[in-house]
Design a protein around this motif. Sequence first.
Motif, mmCIF file in Angstrom:
data_model
loop_
_atom_site.group_PDB
_atom_site.id
_atom_site.type_symbol
_atom_site.label_atom_id
_atom_site.label_comp_id
_atom_site.label_asym_id
_atom_site.label_seq_id
_atom_site.Cartn_x
_atom_site.Cartn_y
_atom_site.Cartn_z
ATOM 1 N N ASP A 350 0.943 -1.158 0.037
ATOM 2 C CA ASP A 350 0.084 0.152 0.196
ATOM 3 C C ASP A 350 0.984 1.364 -0.009
ATOM 4 N N THR A 351 1.797 1.369 0.947
ATOM 5 C CA THR A 351 2.937 2.417 0.950
ATOM 6 C C THR A 351 4.073 1.889 0.848
ATOM 7 N N ALA A 352 5.286 2.943 0.556
ATOM 8 C CA ALA A 352 6.609 2.529 0.614
ATOM 9 C C ALA A 352 7.042 1.932 1.926
ATOM 10 N N LYS A 353 6.511 1.930 2.934
ATOM 11 C CA LYS A 353 6.642 1.177 4.223
ATOM 12 C C LYS A 353 6.535 -0.482 3.885
ATOM 13 N N ASP A 354 5.441 -0.585 3.190
ATOM 14 C CA ASP A 354 5.338 -2.101 2.781
ATOM 15 C C ASP A 354 6.265 -2.685 1.713
ATOM 16 N N VAL A 355 6.911 -1.827 0.772
ATOM 17 C CA VAL A 355 8.010 -2.182 0.011
ATOM 18 C C VAL A 355 9.186 -2.376 0.701
ATOM 19 N N ASP A 356 9.460 -1.424 1.651
ATOM 20 C CA ASP A 356 10.511 -1.646 2.658
ATOM 21 C C ASP A 356 10.646 -2.983 3.366
ATOM 22 N N LEU A 357 9.573 -3.459 3.663
ATOM 23 C CA LEU A 357 9.280 -4.797 4.579
ATOM 24 C C LEU A 357 9.635 -6.040 3.620
ATOM 25 N N LEU A 358 8.799 -5.885 2.295
ATOM 26 C CA LEU A 358 9.066 -7.154 1.491
ATOM 27 C C LEU A 358 10.497 -7.144 0.898
ATOM 28 N N CYS A 359 11.153 -5.874 0.665
ATOM 29 C CA CYS A 359 12.433 -5.948 0.192
ATOM 30 C C CYS A 359 13.527 -6.313 1.348
ATOM 31 N N LYS A 361 12.914 -8.623 3.235
ATOM 32 C CA LYS A 361 12.799 -10.153 3.354
ATOM 33 C C LYS A 361 12.969 -10.879 1.944
ATOM 34 N N GLU A 362 13.591 -9.970 1.260
ATOM 35 C CA GLU A 362 14.129 -10.319 -0.346
ATOM 36 C C GLU A 362 12.954 -11.119 -1.207
ATOM 37 N N ILE A 363 11.704 -10.550 -0.765
ATOM 38 C CA ILE A 363 10.715 -11.131 -1.663
ATOM 39 C C ILE A 363 10.609 -10.170 -2.780
ATOM 40 N N VAL A 364 10.584 -8.785 -2.721
ATOM 41 C CA VAL A 364 10.753 -7.720 -3.756
ATOM 42 C C VAL A 364 12.256 -7.187 -3.832
ATOM 43 N N ALA A 365 12.514 -7.075 -5.051
ATOM 44 C CA ALA A 365 13.777 -6.413 -5.291
ATOM 45 C C ALA A 365 13.251 -5.452 -6.511
ATOM 46 N N THR A 366 13.757 -4.052 -6.123
ATOM 47 C CA THR A 366 13.290 -3.203 -7.171
ATOM 48 C C THR A 366 14.202 -2.236 -7.633
ATOM 49 N N TRP A 367 14.430 -1.541 -8.854
ATOM 50 C CA TRP A 367 15.154 -0.834 -9.509
ATOM 51 C C TRP A 367 14.621 0.673 -9.371
ATOM 52 N N LEU A 368 13.239 0.751 -8.744
ATOM 53 C CA LEU A 368 12.559 1.959 -8.693
ATOM 54 C C LEU A 368 12.663 2.200 -7.025
ATOM 55 N N SER A 369 12.358 3.625 -6.840
ATOM 56 C CA SER A 369 12.085 4.112 -5.574
ATOM 57 C C SER A 369 11.119 3.283 -4.857
ATOM 58 N N ASP A 372 7.729 4.640 -5.948
ATOM 59 C CA ASP A 372 7.415 4.494 -7.307
ATOM 60 C C ASP A 372 6.988 2.919 -7.448
ATOM 61 N N ALA A 373 7.546 1.933 -6.755
ATOM 62 C CA ALA A 373 7.324 0.702 -6.561
ATOM 63 C C ALA A 373 5.981 0.422 -6.024
ATOM 64 N N SER A 374 5.573 0.980 -5.112
ATOM 65 C CA SER A 374 4.213 0.815 -4.312
ATOM 66 C C SER A 374 3.212 1.445 -5.341
ATOM 67 N N LYS A 375 3.411 2.389 -6.045
ATOM 68 C CA LYS A 375 2.612 3.204 -6.946
ATOM 69 C C LYS A 375 2.371 2.227 -8.409
ATOM 70 N N PHE A 376 3.385 1.428 -8.577
ATOM 71 C CA PHE A 376 3.417 0.704 -9.832
ATOM 72 C C PHE A 376 2.314 -0.480 -9.128
ATOM 73 N N PHE A 377 2.179 -1.236 -7.972
ATOM 74 C CA PHE A 377 1.112 -2.130 -7.495
ATOM 75 C C PHE A 377 -0.077 -1.549 -7.502
ATOM 76 N N ASN A 378 -0.279 -0.264 -6.920
ATOM 77 C CA ASN A 378 -1.334 0.278 -6.780
ATOM 78 C C ASN A 378 -2.060 0.634 -7.954
ATOM 79 N N ASP A 379 -1.652 0.808 -8.842
ATOM 80 C CA ASP A 379 -2.183 1.262 -10.400
ATOM 81 C C ASP A 379 -2.351 0.225 -11.301
ATOM 82 N N LEU A 380 -1.591 -0.781 -10.799
ATOM 83 C CA LEU A 380 -1.553 -1.947 -12.042
ATOM 84 C C LEU A 380 -2.705 -2.442 -12.502
#
Length: 454
Positions: A350-359, A361-369, A372-380
Amino acid sequence: MASGNDIEKGQVNGSDSVNVERGGRTVEQFKITLHTKLWKADSPLRSTCCIFRVPEVLRRQKKQAYEPDIVSIGPLHRGTDAKFKLVENVKEWYLKCLLSRPTTTITLDSLIERMKELEIEARGCYSDPCNHLDQNDFIEMLILDGCFLIELFRKAPDEKKQDEHDPIFNVSCMLEYLHHDLLLLENQLPWFVLEFFYNLIESDNHEPLSTVVINFFRDSVADPRILSYHKPDTTLKILHIVDLIRTSLVQEHIDELEDPNAATPKLIYHLPQRIPSAATLSEAGVKFRIGSPGCILNITFKDGVFTIPPLAIDERTDPLFRNLMAYEQCYHSCKHKITSYAVLMDNLIDTAKDVDLLCEKEIVATWLSYDDASKFFNDLYNDTTVINFVYKGLCRKVDVYHKARWNRWKEKARRDYFDTPWSVIAFATGFVLLVLTFLQTVYTLQPYYHPRSN
């Protein structure tokens, strides 16, 4: 003399048999025109259609995700833009080189004759009637595009087959642009056309075309492992390249079996039940663990543990997922698996905080901020529908676990009192002192309540 009002009403000389419309047509002419239209009417979208124009309701979200940059494949974008001119010239050059090889037995006449046989079937694959291309233009398109794609797949992994004058390989950005364009839903050739050219050009290559194509597109994704588990299956009917990529992503997915004894809530299953975000679930005691790489859809939840395969995202991930989801939205035989995945990940992120948590845990790796990564999932998955949401059972388990007070209390205690080794030691020391104080009090009071007799 009849008045103007009488003529408009069709009442001329006391008769209403000559009704005249405002447009000047008689009712009989109108009937003939309407009958002609109805006689010619046919279903605008036959069941054989598998290559679609992306609906405007999806396109408006991000137009550039659905439009080619440098190459037009198939009829939907053919001849529409000068930006395709360079690669159109390459297509003609590739065909010329193919026909002039000393060892080839392929002739232009044989290609034309074979494409005449496939033309009607190929046209039936497109949702657009392609009336702007007559038979000759359509056949020319099939030949140029089909030969170009097979030659591209043949040359890409082998530098010895690449010409030093070929802009596809001596201009560094061309392959990246091609990867993007060839994974667009509107930019496809029917798979049976590709197989014809592959069997003709690469007759000595015993590797299935599906494997060749998957290998070509591994460099088009942030993490090639999501495509590395594809196993050629002769029972699967591939329709085009986008269908192949989707198949390689979902065919290893194991649908979670529903408990036949579980009470079925009164829900509309194409309106998925939302679950809290990853950070919120973590505060309630849910653990997140990285799953095995491969099929990104194999997400499980058991005993308070979310197991999620790793996903790497960059600027190429967005158009890939959008076109895969557009295909699921349009094609009648596609389960909404990629769309379901997008919905679930949007719930968790939902927010950058969630991306931080999953990163973390090595579940998500992102070259985006992270934003931007949270917005990617929110808009998809905006403006998409989800029929038979594949994670409905999982979401029910998560919801039950999250609502259990004991889990929240247990996690709060862990977070407040046991979050560091020092806090554990302090708690243990305090507990021991409490026990010792209690024992000392007992021994102190014992003579008072139980005096010894002399």
